[in-house]
Design a protein around this motif. Structure first.
Motif, PDB file in Angstrom:
ATOM      1  N   ALA A  95       0.863  -1.206   0.132  1.00 55.86           N
ATOM      2  CA  ALA A  95       0.027  -0.061   0.038  1.00 55.86           C
ATOM      3  C   ALA A  95       0.964   1.206   0.114  1.00 55.86           C
ATOM      4  CB  ALA A  95      -0.927  -0.055   1.076  1.00 55.86           C
ATOM      5  N   THR A  96       0.576   2.392  -0.795  1.00 55.13           N
ATOM      6  CA  THR A  96       1.049   3.465  -0.913  1.00 55.13           C
ATOM      7  C   THR A  96       0.455   4.374   0.226  1.00 55.13           C
ATOM      8  OG1 THR A  96       1.798   3.315  -3.186  1.00 55.13           O
ATOM      9  CG2 THR A  96       1.965   5.621  -2.270  1.00 55.13           C
ATOM     10  N   VAL A  97       1.077   4.605   1.149  1.00 57.82           N
ATOM     11  CA  VAL A  97       0.656   5.478   2.418  1.00 57.82           C
ATOM     12  C   VAL A  97       1.122   6.830   2.548  1.00 57.82           C
ATOM     13  CG1 VAL A  97      -0.306   3.615   3.613  1.00 57.82           C
ATOM     14  CG2 VAL A  97       1.959   4.443   4.124  1.00 57.82           C
ATOM     15  N   ALA A  98       0.354   7.939   2.753  1.00 54.68           N
ATOM     16  CA  ALA A  98       0.659   9.354   3.282  1.00 54.68           C
ATOM     17  C   ALA A  98       0.802   9.425   4.875  1.00 54.68           C
ATOM     18  CB  ALA A  98      -0.080  10.491   2.606  1.00 54.68           C
ATOM     19  N   PHE A 120       9.208  -0.151  11.016  1.00 54.29           N
ATOM     20  CA  PHE A 120       8.234  -0.669   9.771  1.00 54.29           C
ATOM     21  C   PHE A 120       9.399  -0.966   8.710  1.00 54.29           C
ATOM     22  CE2 PHE A 120       5.278   1.285  12.475  1.00 54.29           C
ATOM     23  CZ  PHE A 120       4.389   0.553  12.634  1.00 54.29           C
ATOM     24  N   THR A 121       8.912  -1.772   7.849  1.00 57.09           N
ATOM     25  CA  THR A 121       9.898  -1.906   6.545  1.00 57.09           C
ATOM     26  C   THR A 121       9.164  -0.870   5.470  1.00 57.09           C
ATOM     27  OG1 THR A 121      10.484  -4.220   7.073  1.00 57.09           O
ATOM     28  CG2 THR A 121      10.551  -3.532   4.602  1.00 57.09           C
ATOM     29  N   LEU A 122       9.648  -0.068   5.173  1.00 60.91           N
ATOM     30  CA  LEU A 122       9.207   1.144   4.039  1.00 60.91           C
ATOM     31  C   LEU A 122      10.110   1.229   3.058  1.00 60.91           C
ATOM     32  CD1 LEU A 122       8.876   4.025   6.536  1.00 60.91           C
ATOM     33  CD2 LEU A 122       6.829   2.470   5.983  1.00 60.91           C
ATOM     34  N   THR A 123       9.380   1.347   1.663  1.00 57.18           N
ATOM     35  CA  THR A 123      10.049   1.489   0.759  1.00 57.18           C
ATOM     36  C   THR A 123       9.681   2.641  -0.105  1.00 57.18           C
ATOM     37  OG1 THR A 123       8.536  -0.064  -0.838  1.00 57.18           O
ATOM     38  CG2 THR A 123      10.586  -1.085   0.345  1.00 57.18           C
ATOM     39  N   MET A 135       4.434   0.312   2.061  1.00 63.55           N
ATOM     40  CA  MET A 135       4.372  -0.852   3.035  1.00 63.55           C
ATOM     41  C   MET A 135       3.348  -1.985   2.956  1.00 63.55           C
ATOM     42  SD  MET A 135       3.052   1.361   6.176  1.00 63.55           S
ATOM     43  CE  MET A 135       3.685   0.574   7.575  1.00 63.55           C
ATOM     44  N   LYS A 136       3.547  -3.026   3.601  1.00 61.83           N
ATOM     45  CA  LYS A 136       2.280  -3.983   3.607  1.00 61.83           C
ATOM     46  C   LYS A 136       1.366  -3.462   4.151  1.00 61.83           C
ATOM     47  CE  LYS A 136       5.639  -7.898   3.699  1.00 61.83           C
ATOM     48  NZ  LYS A 136       5.962  -9.193   4.285  1.00 61.83           N
ATOM     49  N   MET A 137       0.091  -3.779   3.553  1.00 59.00           N
ATOM     50  CA  MET A 137      -1.112  -3.107   4.049  1.00 59.00           C
ATOM     51  C   MET A 137      -1.571  -3.767   5.593  1.00 59.00           C
ATOM     52  SD  MET A 137      -3.663  -1.374   3.361  1.00 59.00           S
ATOM     53  CE  MET A 137      -4.378  -1.013   4.917  1.00 59.00           C
ATOM     54  N   VAL A 155      -4.340   6.039   3.087  1.00 62.84           N
ATOM     55  CA  VAL A 155      -4.014   5.102   1.917  1.00 62.84           C
ATOM     56  C   VAL A 155      -4.313   5.839   0.562  1.00 62.84           C
ATOM     57  CG1 VAL A 155      -4.343   2.721   1.000  1.00 62.84           C
ATOM     58  CG2 VAL A 155      -4.404   3.106   3.430  1.00 62.84           C
ATOM     59  N   LYS A 156      -3.012   5.753  -0.145  1.00 59.88           N
ATOM     60  CA  LYS A 156      -3.336   6.428  -1.375  1.00 59.88           C
ATOM     61  C   LYS A 156      -3.357   5.538  -2.595  1.00 59.88           C
ATOM     62  CE  LYS A 156      -1.075  10.199  -2.362  1.00 59.88           C
ATOM     63  NZ  LYS A 156       0.207  11.233  -2.730  1.00 59.88           N
ATOM     64  N   GLU A 157      -2.756   4.475  -2.531  1.00 63.23           N
ATOM     65  CA  GLU A 157      -2.904   3.219  -3.569  1.00 63.23           C
ATOM     66  C   GLU A 157      -2.839   1.957  -2.659  1.00 63.23           C
ATOM     67  OE1 GLU A 157      -0.149   3.715  -6.808  1.00 63.23           O
ATOM     68  OE2 GLU A 157      -0.715   5.942  -6.996  1.00 63.23           O
ATOM     69  N   MET A 158      -3.502   1.095  -3.438  1.00 66.89           N
ATOM     70  CA  MET A 158      -3.360  -0.369  -2.802  1.00 66.89           C
ATOM     71  C   MET A 158      -3.226  -1.402  -3.895  1.00 66.89           C
ATOM     72  SD  MET A 158      -5.743  -2.127   0.095  1.00 66.89           S
ATOM     73  CE  MET A 158      -6.270  -0.530   0.565  1.00 66.89           C
ATOM     74  N   GLU A 159      -2.200  -2.220  -3.846  1.00 67.54           N
ATOM     75  CA  GLU A 159      -1.747  -3.188  -4.950  1.00 67.54           C
ATOM     76  C   GLU A 159      -2.825  -4.015  -5.114  1.00 67.54           C
ATOM     77  OE1 GLU A 159       1.945  -5.903  -5.951  1.00 67.54           O
ATOM     78  OE2 GLU A 159       1.474  -5.663  -3.930  1.00 67.54           O
ATOM     79  N   GLY A 160      -3.395  -4.026  -6.430  1.00 66.55           N
ATOM     80  CA  GLY A 160      -4.541  -5.081  -6.902  1.00 66.55           C
ATOM     81  C   GLY A 160      -5.877  -4.716  -6.105  1.00 66.55           C
TER      82      GLY A 160
END
Length: 239
Positions: free
Chosen positions: A26-29, A67-70, A88-90, A107-112
């Protein structure tokens, strides 16, 4: 926490239970908490800056440790990391929301996962109030030289967006140009020249214009300081 997560996920086609187990990215702000500034008037700006920087940097370090952030993108300089975007993972968003150093998460985007299209999105949006600042040249019959007076006028109108507000203003404002006779019996013409600025207001209905008033328009300008314009605070002495 579940209620807050339900709000965060309200625009996505995923249940809270699925999200809690999801390994999808998930892309998060993220907005980090800001330090309490009580008593800051007693210390000089440089000391305030140092306190705030240290506070935000410590929080940012905790975030990266927990957290593991990318794909981290800081909205401002790294010395004061308060606003950022990352992946990060949802499932980890649940724990993120509970951290003391986090003020807000979106949450700005969520994979799938697709966004929900609610009935409300399809409804016609209500009109908003806009303050339109316009300039009129004041033309006086027979006057061909010298200083000319002009008027800057602020008009309040309703529209669905800024583009519609401009279109309405361009239709309405030139119609206010009807010439009239002044005390010297010369005709005076307020000639519409241009729209200077358009600003959306916070008021949505007339009832929002309460007894305390509401700002219609604001404009910032620079000028040279003169004696009496300065603001000096009595900082406490360093111990």
């Amino acid at each position: 926490m579940m209620k807050e997560m339900n709000e965060i996920l309200s625009e996505w086609k995923i249940s809270p239970e699925e999200a809690r187990r999801s390994e999808k990215l998930a892309t998060v702000a993220i907005v980090m908490k800001y330090p309490v500034t009580d008593g800051f008037m007693k210390i000089p700006p440089e000391e305030r800056k140092a306190i705030i920087r240290e506070f935000l940097q410590q929080q940012y370090a905790s975030l990266k440790k927990d957290f593991t952030l990318t794909n981290i993108k800081l909205a401002n300089k790294r010395t004061e990391p308060r606003l950022l975007e990352a992946q990060m993972k949802m499932k980890d968003v649940y724990d993120l929301k509970e951290k003391e150093y986090v003020h807000h998460v979106r949450v700005k985007e969520m994979e799938g996962v697709e966004r929900l299209t609610s009935e409300e999105d399809n409804e016609e949006k209500p009109d908003l109030f806009y303050a339109v600042k316009a300039r009129y040249a004041i033309l006086i019959e027979g006057i061909t030289s010298g200083l000319q007076t002009y008027e800057e006028r602020i008009v309040l109108l309703k529209a669905k967006n800024e583009e519609e507000a401009e279109k309405k203003a361009l239709d309405i404002l030139p119609k206010q140009e009807e010439p009239f006779l002044n005390s010297d019996k010369r005709y005076v013409w307020f000639k519409f020249e241009e729209i200077i600025d358009i600003q959306e207001m916070y008021a949505r209905e007339l009832k929002d214009l309460d007894k305390d008033g509401i700002e219609l328009y604001s404009e910032r300008k620079d000028r040279r300081m003169k004696p009496g314009d300065e603001w000096l605070l009595p900082y406490r002495s360093k111990e």
